[in-house]
Enzyme design. Structure first.
Site, PDB file in Angstrom:
ATOM      1  N   GLU A 131      19.568  -1.624  24.351  1.00  0.00           N
ATOM      2  CA  GLU A 131      20.809  -2.418  24.371  1.00  0.00           C
ATOM      3  C   GLU A 131      21.397  -2.449  25.785  1.00  0.00           C
ATOM      4  O   GLU A 131      21.814  -3.508  26.269  1.00  0.00           O
ATOM      5  CB  GLU A 131      21.802  -1.811  23.383  1.00  0.00           C
ATOM      6  CG  GLU A 131      23.137  -2.510  23.297  1.00  0.00           C
ATOM      7  CD  GLU A 131      24.079  -1.768  22.361  1.00  0.00           C
ATOM      8  OE1 GLU A 131      25.198  -1.421  22.807  1.00  0.00           O
ATOM      9  OE2 GLU A 131      23.701  -1.520  21.199  1.00  0.00           O
TER      10      GLU A 131
ATOM     11  N   HIS B 198      17.197   2.592  20.751  1.00  0.00           N
ATOM     12  CA  HIS B 198      17.887   1.318  20.500  1.00  0.00           C
ATOM     13  C   HIS B 198      19.035   1.119  21.480  1.00  0.00           C
ATOM     14  O   HIS B 198      19.198   0.056  22.078  1.00  0.00           O
ATOM     15  CB  HIS B 198      18.408   1.308  19.063  1.00  0.00           C
ATOM     16  CG  HIS B 198      19.516   0.325  18.794  1.00  0.00           C
ATOM     17  ND1 HIS B 198      20.826   0.545  19.185  1.00  0.00           N
ATOM     18  CD2 HIS B 198      19.518  -0.878  18.184  1.00  0.00           C
ATOM     19  CE1 HIS B 198      21.572  -0.470  18.826  1.00  0.00           C
ATOM     20  NE2 HIS B 198      20.807  -1.353  18.212  1.00  0.00           N
ATOM     21  N   ASN B 199      19.863   2.159  21.667  1.00  0.00           N
ATOM     22  CA  ASN B 199      21.004   2.048  22.571  1.00  0.00           C
ATOM     23  C   ASN B 199      20.549   1.850  24.015  1.00  0.00           C
ATOM     24  O   ASN B 199      21.173   1.105  24.769  1.00  0.00           O
ATOM     25  CB  ASN B 199      21.882   3.290  22.463  1.00  0.00           C
ATOM     26  CG  ASN B 199      22.713   3.315  21.190  1.00  0.00           C
ATOM     27  OD1 ASN B 199      22.474   2.535  20.273  1.00  0.00           O
ATOM     28  ND2 ASN B 199      23.665   4.211  21.114  1.00  0.00           N
TER      29      ASN B 199
ATOM     30  N   LYS C 135      17.686   5.605  17.205  1.00  0.00           N
ATOM     31  CA  LYS C 135      18.951   4.958  17.568  1.00  0.00           C
ATOM     32  C   LYS C 135      19.234   5.114  19.062  1.00  0.00           C
ATOM     33  O   LYS C 135      19.768   4.202  19.709  1.00  0.00           O
ATOM     34  CB  LYS C 135      20.095   5.573  16.747  1.00  0.00           C
ATOM     35  CG  LYS C 135      21.496   5.042  17.094  1.00  0.00           C
ATOM     36  CD  LYS C 135      21.597   3.528  16.926  1.00  0.00           C
ATOM     37  CE  LYS C 135      23.025   3.023  16.843  1.00  0.00           C
ATOM     38  NZ  LYS C 135      23.926   3.463  17.883  1.00  0.00           N
TER      39      LYS C 135
ATOM     40  N   SER D 111      24.120   1.151  13.528  1.00  0.00           N
ATOM     41  CA  SER D 111      24.498   0.083  14.446  1.00  0.00           C
ATOM     42  C   SER D 111      25.034  -1.091  13.643  1.00  0.00           C
ATOM     43  O   SER D 111      24.613  -1.329  12.517  1.00  0.00           O
ATOM     44  CB  SER D 111      23.297  -0.355  15.292  1.00  0.00           C
ATOM     45  OG  SER D 111      23.658  -1.387  16.197  1.00  0.00           O
TER      46      SER D 111
END
Length: 474
Positions: free
Chosen positions: A180, A176-177, A173, A121
């Site tokens: 987000e 995380h996305n 990840k 990222s």
């Protein structure tokens, strides 16, 4: 070190330049001849084929694949395998599904090579600011690549870490996305209330977000939102007002929801954020529906007309945003805990927060508090139970409820604010109406139920009376 890099787009090209500036040499390949020429002009080595890439890499080869997930990654690995020697390392730094990475690791290691998955990222600013990297794979391969990770990571914060075995990097990840997505949806809902509820224009919105960025909401996304409101189009009017209200997505949010269902974890806020993008894509339908479906006008007229009430309500929106953000991260961490149990990963939850704070899109002051929470209690079951976050929810709760109630009364859609509050109320409920649900399941399907006056794990079934109702007409 030397590093092979396949995929020299915006992110790959910037990573190559950051590595060059850090003293490494990149041997790069891309189907775009222009991208290859640009790489060579910068001082790295551009090649026109995978065969040339493999030839130019000396000694133990490390090749970073930066192409779209799915078939492009599969095809690239298949083409590279005949060009590798035992012990060479393939790195997937794109947004691949973690299950694909687990599969790639199994297949590649069976042939004597190594595989590392890196959830990366940092966006277009990574060249200057550095990249946050969530790394999965075998320890020896990760340690061999340490100089590469340390160069790509932000200078001020570590920004990267070995989170676990193959697949763990892309799983973290993926979460995380998903978070987000949630952060962006929450900011969008706050914007919607401020603009359409209170009637605020871009200059006032800029000032509000600038003020919010000085406090507990200090983050990259709040910062760029502040700057977006200040950006003018060529005619001098705010550009944001001219952007079509349909949002795209690349699929990682959907994966997060799918995996939450598989693991039985309620990431309700992330789900609402993903589905809100789906609703936004129905632009033509929404325009037609707006003419036929009736509801209250969204204007919060009485609040907007009273300076004191307006100031307080803006503070309430800030509190609703912050409290909902806490719930979103709590749900994301619940999902990671469930995956760690399922796959026997030993995830460092505080370390993950530190990685995210380093160079990723969701970097924020808030993440430091998450690290502190897990430093204080590595076995913390839920962020909502941490003393700091419990206190913050208590402080924000009145404003949070005021905003959700006012939005509902005025027909302003706040699905993420609402579902965050609903989850909080569910999570703090010692008793939920699922007893009735279990009775219904046993009634129509003999699915059994447990009793409050009996030990957990002991199941019962009742031969319920056959329902009597009129025969429906044919």
């Amino acid at each position: 070190m030397q590093l092979g890099l396949i995929g020299l787009g915006k992110m790959g090209g910037n990573m190559a330049e950051r590595l060059r500036l850090g003293g490494h040499q990149v041997v790069g390949f891309d189907f775009s001849a222009e991208a290859v020429q640009k790489l060579t002009a910068s001082g790295n080595v551009g090649v026109s084929s995978l065969e040339d890439l493999a030839k130019d890499l000396k000694g133990r080869k490390a090749i970073w694949i930066m192409v779209p997930q799915g078939k492009p990654v599969d095809d690239t690995i298949a083409k590279l395998e005949p060009l590798l020697n035992k012990g060479d390392i393939l790195i997937d730094g794109g947004n691949s599904n973690y299950k694909d990475s687990q599969r790639h690791h199994k297949e590649v290691t069976a042939k004597g090579y190594q595989f590392v998955d890196v959830g990366t990222s940092g966006g277009v600013w990574g060249l200057k600011e550095g990249y946050s990297m969530m790394v999965g794979g075998d320890k020896e391969a990760v340690e061999y690549l340490r100089p590469i990770f340390e160069t790509l990571a932000p200078a001020k914060d570590k920004g990267w870490g070995h989170v676990g075995p193959a697949g763990a990097g892309h799983f973290v990840k993926m979460v995380h996305n998903g978070i987000e997505y949630g952060d962006m949806q929450l900011i969008g809902e706050a914007y919607n209330i401020l603009k359409n509820g209170l009637g605020l224009g871009a200059p006032e919105l800029h000032d509000i977000f600038a003020e919010w960025n000085k406090g507990e909401l200090d983050s990259y996304l709040i910062e760029i939102t502040r700057d977006i409101f200040a950006f003018k189009d060529t005619d001098g009017t705010p550009l944001v007002d001219k952007i079509l209200d349909t949002a795209g997505q690349k699929g990682t949010g959907k994966w997060t929801i799918q995996n939450s269902a598989d693991l039985g974890i309620p990431i309700t806020l992330i789900a609402e954020a993903v589905y809100s993008r789906c609703v936004s894509a129905l632009k033509e339908e929404r325009v037609k529906a707006a003419k036929k479906l009736k509801g209250p006008r969204p204007a919060l007229t009485s609040i907007a007309a009273n300076p004191a009430k307006k100031k307080q309500f803006i503070a309430d929106i800030r509190d609703a945003l912050y409290a909902s953000k806490i719930v979103s991260y709590a749900q994301g961490y619940m999902l990671m805990r469930a995956a760690a149990t399922e796959y026997k990963w030993n995830l460092n939850y505080g370390g993950i927060a530190l990685m995210w704070r380093g160079g990723c899109i969701i970097r924020s002051r808030f993440l430091g508090k998450i690290k502190e929470a897990y430093d204080n209690n590595p076995k913390l079951v839920n962020l909502l139970l941490d003393n700091y976050f419990r206190g913050e929810i208590k402080r924000c709760q009145k404003g949070w409820r005021n905003v959700v109630a006012a939005a509902a009364k005025k027909g302003i859609p706040v699905p993420a604010f609402s579902t965050a509050l609903a989850f909080y109320d569910q999570y703090r409920s010692a008793v939920l109406p699922a007893n009735l649900l279990q009775a219904q399941r046993d009634y129509f399907g003999a699915h059994t139920y447990e009793r409050v006056d009996q030990p957990r794990g002991k199941f019962f079934h009742l031969d319920w009376p056959k329902p009597t109702r009129p025969q429906l007409p044919v």
